[in-house]
Design a protein around this motif. Sequence first.
Motif, PDB file in Angstrom:
ATOM      1  N   VAL A  28      34.365 -41.764  -7.836  1.00  0.00           N
ATOM      2  CA  VAL A  28      34.664 -40.371  -8.180  1.00  0.00           C
ATOM      3  C   VAL A  28      34.076 -39.471  -7.084  1.00  0.00           C
ATOM      4  CG1 VAL A  28      34.452 -38.559  -9.932  1.00  0.00           C
ATOM      5  CG2 VAL A  28      34.537 -40.952 -10.625  1.00  0.00           C
ATOM      6  N   GLY A  31      33.656 -35.033  -8.972  1.00  0.00           N
ATOM      7  CA  GLY A  31      33.696 -34.984 -10.427  1.00  0.00           C
ATOM      8  C   GLY A  31      32.467 -35.640 -11.045  1.00  0.00           C
ATOM      9  N   TYR A  33      30.692 -38.750 -12.869  1.00  0.00           N
ATOM     10  CA  TYR A  33      30.880 -40.191 -12.988  1.00  0.00           C
ATOM     11  C   TYR A  33      29.972 -40.839 -14.017  1.00  0.00           C
ATOM     12  CZ  TYR A  33      27.041 -40.458  -9.562  1.00  0.00           C
ATOM     13  OH  TYR A  33      25.853 -40.314  -8.895  1.00  0.00           O
ATOM     14  N   ARG A  44      31.684 -42.355 -16.783  1.00  0.00           N
ATOM     15  CA  ARG A  44      32.870 -41.520 -16.943  1.00  0.00           C
ATOM     16  C   ARG A  44      33.586 -41.433 -15.603  1.00  0.00           C
ATOM     17  NH1 ARG A  44      32.857 -38.698 -21.591  1.00  0.00           N
ATOM     18  NH2 ARG A  44      34.339 -37.227 -20.724  1.00  0.00           N
ATOM     19  N   ASP A  46      35.630 -38.535 -14.620  1.00  0.00           N
ATOM     20  CA  ASP A  46      36.220 -37.211 -14.764  1.00  0.00           C
ATOM     21  C   ASP A  46      36.410 -36.600 -13.380  1.00  0.00           C
ATOM     22  OD1 ASP A  46      36.031 -37.487 -17.525  1.00  0.00           O
ATOM     23  OD2 ASP A  46      34.088 -36.512 -17.625  1.00  0.00           O
ATOM     24  N   HIS A  47      37.638 -36.608 -12.901  1.00  0.00           N
ATOM     25  CA  HIS A  47      37.954 -36.010 -11.608  1.00  0.00           C
ATOM     26  C   HIS A  47      38.230 -34.525 -11.817  1.00  0.00           C
ATOM     27  CE1 HIS A  47      38.317 -39.838  -9.467  1.00  0.00           C
ATOM     28  NE2 HIS A  47      38.781 -40.291 -10.619  1.00  0.00           N
ATOM     29  N   CYS A  48      37.670 -33.698 -10.948  1.00  0.00           N
ATOM     30  CA  CYS A  48      37.853 -32.246 -11.043  1.00  0.00           C
ATOM     31  C   CYS A  48      38.671 -31.756  -9.857  1.00  0.00           C
ATOM     32  CB  CYS A  48      36.500 -31.548 -11.065  1.00  0.00           C
ATOM     33  SG  CYS A  48      35.510 -31.975 -12.504  1.00  0.00           S
ATOM     34  N   GLN A  53      35.743 -25.875 -12.110  1.00  0.00           N
ATOM     35  CA  GLN A  53      35.982 -26.859 -13.167  1.00  0.00           C
ATOM     36  C   GLN A  53      34.822 -27.846 -13.246  1.00  0.00           C
ATOM     37  OE1 GLN A  53      39.362 -29.379 -12.453  1.00  0.00           O
ATOM     38  NE2 GLN A  53      39.498 -30.033 -14.584  1.00  0.00           N
ATOM     39  N   LEU A  57      32.217 -28.337 -16.475  1.00  0.00           N
ATOM     40  CA  LEU A  57      32.040 -29.645 -17.105  1.00  0.00           C
ATOM     41  C   LEU A  57      30.563 -30.049 -17.127  1.00  0.00           C
ATOM     42  CD1 LEU A  57      33.700 -31.942 -18.355  1.00  0.00           C
ATOM     43  CD2 LEU A  57      33.910 -32.927 -16.076  1.00  0.00           C
TER      44      LEU A  57
END
Length: 73
Positions: A28, A31, A33, A44, A46-48, A53, A57
């Motif tokens: 990642v 984002g 991770y 996780r 989660d790419h932003c 953003q 998060l």
Amino acid sequence: MVVTIGKKVWAVNQERYKSLLALGSEQVPFGVYAIEKDGQAEMRFDHCKSITQLKRLIRQFKAAGYKVYANGR
């Protein structure tokens, strides 16, 4: 340390956990991770798309009491 990746849960030692964090960090680039709280961690992916953003998060997880591992700050 208890680590959750997807729906699977593993008990790992600290050395293995650090290697999982390194792997997550590579996967990642921008984002979140991983998050960690009370000896439990969740990997996780989660790419932003923007710094706004990403910050939003991170704030959400920190407000819930998690330590957040992220790239791109």
